[in-house]
Each structure stands twice: as C-alpha cells, then as structure tokens.
Design an enzyme around this catalytic site. Sequence first.
Site, mmCIF file in Angstrom:
data_model
loop_
_atom_site.group_PDB
_atom_site.id
_atom_site.type_symbol
_atom_site.label_atom_id
_atom_site.label_comp_id
_atom_site.label_asym_id
_atom_site.label_seq_id
_atom_site.Cartn_x
_atom_site.Cartn_y
_atom_site.Cartn_z
ATOM 1 N N ARG A 221 -4.492 2.142 9.437
ATOM 2 C CA ARG A 221 -5.517 2.540 10.397
ATOM 3 C C ARG A 221 -6.037 3.922 9.999
ATOM 4 O O ARG A 221 -5.279 4.787 9.571
ATOM 5 C CB ARG A 221 -4.956 2.605 11.822
ATOM 6 C CG ARG A 221 -4.727 1.239 12.483
ATOM 7 C CD ARG A 221 -6.033 0.508 12.797
ATOM 8 N NE ARG A 221 -5.826 -0.726 13.532
ATOM 9 C CZ ARG A 221 -5.700 -1.933 12.974
ATOM 10 N NH1 ARG A 221 -5.744 -2.068 11.660
ATOM 11 N NH2 ARG A 221 -5.551 -3.007 13.729
ATOM 12 N N HIS A 269 -12.594 -2.451 5.754
ATOM 13 C CA HIS A 269 -11.533 -3.027 6.588
ATOM 14 C C HIS A 269 -11.366 -4.531 6.305
ATOM 15 O O HIS A 269 -11.477 -5.366 7.217
ATOM 16 C CB HIS A 269 -11.818 -2.775 8.081
ATOM 17 C CG HIS A 269 -10.588 -2.866 8.940
ATOM 18 N ND1 HIS A 269 -10.329 -2.014 9.980
ATOM 19 C CD2 HIS A 269 -9.537 -3.724 8.904
ATOM 20 C CE1 HIS A 269 -9.178 -2.351 10.558
ATOM 21 N NE2 HIS A 269 -8.685 -3.397 9.911
HETATM 22 P P1 NAP Z 1 4.925 -4.311 11.928
HETATM 23 O O1 NAP Z 1 5.555 -5.587 11.514
HETATM 24 O O2 NAP Z 1 4.943 -3.938 13.367
HETATM 25 O O3 NAP Z 1 5.610 -3.147 11.058
HETATM 26 C C1 NAP Z 1 5.427 -1.793 11.332
HETATM 27 C C2 NAP Z 1 6.373 -0.987 10.447
HETATM 28 O O4 NAP Z 1 6.101 0.410 10.656
HETATM 29 C C3 NAP Z 1 7.850 -1.194 10.800
HETATM 30 O O5 NAP Z 1 8.621 -1.206 9.624
HETATM 31 C C4 NAP Z 1 8.184 0.056 11.628
HETATM 32 O O6 NAP Z 1 9.544 0.456 11.551
HETATM 33 C C5 NAP Z 1 7.313 1.084 10.957
HETATM 34 N N1 NAP Z 1 7.050 2.215 11.852
HETATM 35 C C6 NAP Z 1 6.389 2.217 13.026
HETATM 36 N N2 NAP Z 1 6.357 3.455 13.552
HETATM 37 C C7 NAP Z 1 7.025 4.254 12.688
HETATM 38 C C8 NAP Z 1 7.337 5.621 12.674
HETATM 39 N N3 NAP Z 1 6.962 6.452 13.658
HETATM 40 N N4 NAP Z 1 8.053 6.106 11.630
HETATM 41 C C9 NAP Z 1 8.451 5.284 10.624
HETATM 42 N N5 NAP Z 1 8.182 3.964 10.578
HETATM 43 C C10 NAP Z 1 7.463 3.460 11.599
HETATM 44 O O7 NAP Z 1 3.402 -4.276 11.491
HETATM 45 P P2 NAP Z 1 2.684 -5.114 10.308
HETATM 46 O O8 NAP Z 1 2.415 -6.496 10.724
HETATM 47 O O9 NAP Z 1 3.439 -4.898 9.054
HETATM 48 O O10 NAP Z 1 1.272 -4.351 10.250
HETATM 49 C C11 NAP Z 1 1.185 -2.965 9.976
HETATM 50 C C12 NAP Z 1 -0.198 -2.434 10.308
HETATM 51 O O11 NAP Z 1 -1.135 -2.875 9.319
HETATM 52 C C13 NAP Z 1 -0.822 -2.938 11.614
HETATM 53 O O12 NAP Z 1 -0.319 -2.237 12.717
HETATM 54 C C14 NAP Z 1 -2.305 -2.704 11.394
HETATM 55 O O13 NAP Z 1 -2.663 -1.414 11.861
HETATM 56 C C15 NAP Z 1 -2.451 -2.732 9.864
HETATM 57 N N6 NAP Z 1 -3.282 -3.880 9.397
HETATM 58 C C16 NAP Z 1 -4.397 -3.612 8.666
HETATM 59 C C17 NAP Z 1 -5.163 -4.665 8.179
HETATM 60 C C18 NAP Z 1 -6.363 -4.420 7.311
HETATM 61 O O14 NAP Z 1 -7.095 -5.354 7.023
HETATM 62 N N7 NAP Z 1 -6.579 -3.213 6.845
HETATM 63 C C19 NAP Z 1 -4.796 -5.987 8.459
HETATM 64 C C20 NAP Z 1 -3.652 -6.217 9.216
HETATM 65 C C21 NAP Z 1 -2.896 -5.145 9.677
HETATM 66 P P3 NAP Z 1 10.723 -0.486 12.140
HETATM 67 O O15 NAP Z 1 10.781 -1.667 11.198
HETATM 68 O O16 NAP Z 1 11.921 0.358 12.059
HETATM 69 O O17 NAP Z 1 10.288 -0.874 13.523
HETATM 70 C C1 GLV Z 2 -6.441 -5.869 11.258
HETATM 71 O O1 GLV Z 2 -6.702 -4.733 11.011
HETATM 72 C C2 GLV Z 2 -5.290 -6.284 12.001
HETATM 73 O O2 GLV Z 2 -4.657 -5.420 12.642
HETATM 74 O O3 GLV Z 2 -4.978 -7.492 11.984
#
Ligand code: NAP
Ligand code: GLV
Length: 306
Positions: A221, A269
Amino acid sequence: MHITFCCAATEAQPWLQDLRAALPGADISLWHPGAAPADYAIVWAPPQAFFDQQPQLRAAFNIGAGVDALLRLKISPATQLVRLDDAGMAVQMAEYVCHALIRHYRECAAYDKHQQAGVWNQRDIAPRSRMPVGIMGLGVLGERVARTVAQFDFPVNGWSRSPKSIPGVQCFSGQDGFNAFLAASRVLVSLLPATPETQGLINRDTLSRLMPGAYLINVARGAQLVEDDLLALLDSGHMAGAALDVFRTEPLPTGHPFWTHPQITITPHTAALTIRGESVAQIAAKIASLESGKPVAGLVDRSRGY
Ligand code: NAP
Ligand code: GLV
C-alpha cells in the site's frame, strides 16, 4: 439465504451471474439504498451507508486481500469480515516481484538503452550473494513471494510480526528483529497490510539501514512509503531504484515526480488482481462452511487491522 453485492468500480453483472451459479439456493442481488436485509455481503470499498443499513450481516466478504478501506468504516461487531485468501493472487504477486527483482538484477533498463542506441555490450553479472532480498510481511502473499524468490538462489530474508520458519528464508520478527532484517537486505519488498503500525514505515531511516545501492519494490500500500524520503535517497545514491505498484494517491497524479524519474518503474496497482472465478469459488465454499458451523480461513482481526 440472501446475499447482497456492493463493490465499487466493479462490473456487477458477471459477478452476480457467477455467484448465482456457485450458490444456486441463494437469493443474490445488487445492493441499493433501502435494500432488504441480507445474511452475507460481498463488498469492495462500500459506502458507510451500506453497513449502517445492514447491521444484521453475518459476514462480509472483501473481494481483495487488503482490508484497510473496509476498516475505515463503522461496522457492527456482529459482522465477521473475511478477506480473500490467495484466490489466484499469490502467483501473480510472485511473478510481479520476481520480474521487478530480475529486471533490476540483470540490468534490463541498461540493455533497453543499449538496444535503442544500437550498442552490443555485455555487462558483468554481480554475484547473487550480493543481492539479498528482504520481504516485509510473510502472510498469504509474502510467503509465496519469499519461496519463489528463493528458487532463483537469491538470499532471502523475511520479516513478520510473529516468528516464522520457512525453508530457504532467514526469518526475523517483531521490532527487535527489524533493524537486523534491514541491515541484511539490499532489495526491500513490502507485502505488509496498511495499518497504523505500517503507515510511513518505509522512510529515510529504514531505507538508510539497507545495504548501499538498495532497491525498493512496494506492492503493498502506498501509505507505507514516505515518497520524499525515497526521492532524497535516490538523489544521494544510497538507493539504486524502485519498482512501485501502489501510491499514496491513486491514480498517481499527473506531474508527480515518480512518473518521469529515471530510476523508478511504476505500474497502476496491478501487481495482483482479483480473479473473479477463483474468488467466487472461495467465497461460496466459505459461506457453505459458515452455514454448517465450520471455521473459515481469512477472518480479519479488527484489533490487529488485518
Ligand atoms: P496477510 O496474509 O494478512 O499477511 C500480512 C503479513 O504482514 C503477515 O505476515 C503479518 O505478520 C505481517 N505484518 C502485519 N503487521 C506487521 C507489523 N506491524 N510488523 C511486522 N509484520 C507485520 O496479507 P496478504 O494476503 O499477504 O497481503 C498483504 C498485503 O498485500 C495486503 O494487505 C494488501 O495491502 C497488499 N496487496 C496488494 C495488491 C496489489 O495488487 N498491489 C494485491 C493484493 C494485496 P504475522 O504473520 O505475524 O501476522
Ligand atoms: C489489492 O490491492 C488487494 O488488496 O487485493
């Protein structure tokens, strides 16, 4: 069972058609102000009025991984929030990050310029050991990215809130592990959720702790990056470049310095898009689980913010 669909900037009809095919017993309709109360909702960036008028919802399914926009709204505590759990996004994220990393490592921008100038000039390849990749966030997407980058024999570091163990990845966790994680990395990838703790986390101090000639790949983000700090460190030479998919303001405003910066590559994005078929299948399976009292993956913890 009544399901309501409220997804801004999403063409509703194909979703409604696929949802009706996947959940033939359900009454599924597009939300409008004053619509009848529903049991479940499928949402993306709904207005506050949606949740104000639907306090009885058992669950709201976000058709994305990030729930930052949802958590800015006031939502009844009785409504469970469920995010997409991969649903075809992890492989896209892995290919996007590997492409950006390899484009930087193999100096593809320099070869593009050589081709334009008609120059045949082989460049040396730096040892991979000099390009350790640090991945912030080892959740559904970050872990897949870390495992994929490791397949190319780059040293991989990972950082998360809770401790992890992932083969081929040196894992760090919590505030105590953060500086050691940064110091061990030359490429920094963010796959952290947008929360109060991660706001502005990629700044002059944190970027300065990376190895010199650092490279940033932000696919999480835009609010995590202090944009002026990146520009200053590119000017100073500490940062070699950046690949950015997300921005503080989207679309990226006309005239923003990132558009034309020679060391910054931007995409709008699109690192990992929502795939309708896989998302509908996942949501339908989760509704069936909730209906039969079984647990589902991807429940949002509102106190953590993700
Ligand atoms: P997720 O499964 O919720 O994983 C989040 C990770 O971040 C977890 O490992 C968590 O640690 C860690 N984390 C959260 N807060 C933290 C902190 N303060 N300090 C250290 N580590 C922290 O999320 P995801 O599905 O992988 O997605 C991640 C992000 O990608 C989304 O939230 C979204 O913003 C972004 N995204 C972007 C796109 C795009 O097209 N650009 C598409 C999809 C998603 P723990 O494992 O210990 O909880
Ligand atoms: C896209 O940015 C998502 O959070 O799925």
